[in-house]
Write an enzyme that holds these catalytic residues in place. Structure first.
Site, PDB file in Angstrom:
ATOM      1  N   ARG A 100      29.308 -31.999   0.717  1.00 34.14           N
ATOM      2  CA  ARG A 100      30.107 -33.131   0.234  1.00 34.14           C
ATOM      3  C   ARG A 100      31.312 -32.630  -0.563  1.00 34.14           C
ATOM      4  O   ARG A 100      31.231 -31.595  -1.226  1.00 34.14           O
ATOM      5  CB  ARG A 100      29.257 -34.032  -0.670  1.00 34.14           C
ATOM      6  N   LYS A 156      20.974 -33.391 -17.281  1.00 38.37           N
ATOM      7  CA  LYS A 156      21.008 -34.284 -18.446  1.00 38.37           C
ATOM      8  C   LYS A 156      20.355 -35.641 -18.143  1.00 38.37           C
ATOM      9  O   LYS A 156      19.597 -36.168 -18.957  1.00 38.37           O
ATOM     10  CB  LYS A 156      22.478 -34.484 -18.819  1.00 38.37           C
ATOM     11  N   ARG A 200      23.796 -27.882  -1.955  1.00 36.51           N
ATOM     12  CA  ARG A 200      23.471 -29.225  -1.473  1.00 36.51           C
ATOM     13  C   ARG A 200      24.158 -29.468  -0.133  1.00 36.51           C
ATOM     14  O   ARG A 200      25.301 -29.071   0.082  1.00 36.51           O
ATOM     15  CB  ARG A 200      23.932 -30.273  -2.492  1.00 36.51           C
ATOM     16  N   ARG A 250      32.589 -39.083 -26.429  1.00 35.94           N
ATOM     17  CA  ARG A 250      33.357 -38.177 -25.584  1.00 35.94           C
ATOM     18  C   ARG A 250      34.560 -37.591 -26.312  1.00 35.94           C
ATOM     19  O   ARG A 250      35.137 -36.608 -25.857  1.00 35.94           O
ATOM     20  CB  ARG A 250      33.904 -38.937 -24.371  1.00 35.94           C
ATOM     21  N   ARG A 253      35.547 -29.599 -12.356  1.00 40.59           N
ATOM     22  CA  ARG A 253      34.781 -30.544 -13.177  1.00 40.59           C
ATOM     23  C   ARG A 253      34.188 -29.849 -14.393  1.00 40.59           C
ATOM     24  O   ARG A 253      34.135 -30.410 -15.488  1.00 40.59           O
ATOM     25  CB  ARG A 253      33.656 -31.178 -12.346  1.00 40.59           C
TER      26      ARG A 253
END
Ligand SMILES: [Zn+2]
Length: 229
Positions: free
Chosen positions: A162, A16, A129, A91, A173
């Site tokens: 991470r 995004k 990642r 939101r 999430r």
């Protein structure tokens, strides 16, 4: 042509932010981030800024009316003459309602683009990642892999995942995003805002996706100004 408000929706990892940047350049309209606006206001330390700072310090939510007032003030600026891009906002259904009323009264039409990426792809993207714990260098196993597997190119340290990118955290999430977004999308549907689902993992990459979004906007604005369905 009427002024356009492009609202970008997309889960974390959907690209995004990249799209907001590309579209800002090619459409020639500003990208309004409510997060940046709030931070800027806090730095200014005027009455509203101090109020916002107080709320953020205790981890509270800034009231919808305050955020909307800031958005309203921002879109009166001359650089928003042709339109603007919103991301990360609205939101909540309440914010969406206030925003819709506000824009309607100013003759601004809303187009909503929902960048959809299969959650398995997002989990894989983020799970691929790696970071070097010593120098902080970031790697992506698919796009920018280290020369030697799991080892930093610069200092030979063993790479780590991470906390934010751990599969269970990413899944949480994504679930939170769904819970938050679904009612807002339902609301916009109920007031006939055009909603376009765009494949955020399309083969043409970010530039191809931006092109697709631009053609959808043309289609929408053409339909709105032509008045024919
Ligand atoms: Zn390193």
């Amino acid at each position: 042509m009427s002024r356009l408000c492009l609202i970008l929706f997309g889960a974390p990892g959907s690209g995004k932010g990249t799209q907001a940047k590309l579209l800002r350049q090619s459409l020639g309209v500003p990208h309004i981030s409510t997060g940046d606006m709030l931070r800027e206001r806090v730095e200014r330390q005027d009455a509203l800024g101090l109020q916002v700072a107080g709320i953020l310090q205790v981890g509270g939510l800034v009231p919808d009316e305050t955020v909307n007032a800031l958005v309203n003030e921002r879109i009166q600026q001359p650089d928003c003459d042709k339109g603007f891009i919103l991301d990360g906002y609205p939101r909540t259904v309440n914010q969406a309602k206030i925003l819709t009323g506000l824009l309607e009264s100013q003759g601004v039409s809303i187009t909503l683009v929902h960048l959809k990426v299969d959650y398995n792809v997002i989990v894989a993207r983020l799970a691929g990642r790696r970071q070097c714990p010593a120098c902080g260098a970031l790697y992506s196993l698919s796009a920018s892999a280290p020369t030697v597997s799991e080892v930093c190119d610069y200092d030979g340290s063993k790479l780590v995942i991470r906390d934010d990118d751990r599969e269970d955290v990413v899944t949480e999430r994504l679930k939170a995003y769904d819970r938050q977004t679904t009612p807002v999308l339902e609301y916009f549907k109920s007031v006939d805002v055009p909603i376009w689902d765009v494949d955020g993992a399309a083969p043409g990459g970010p530039l191809g996706i931006a092109k697709r979004i631009r053609s959808l906007i043309e289609e929408t604005t053409g339909r709105l100004s032509g008045g024919v369905n």
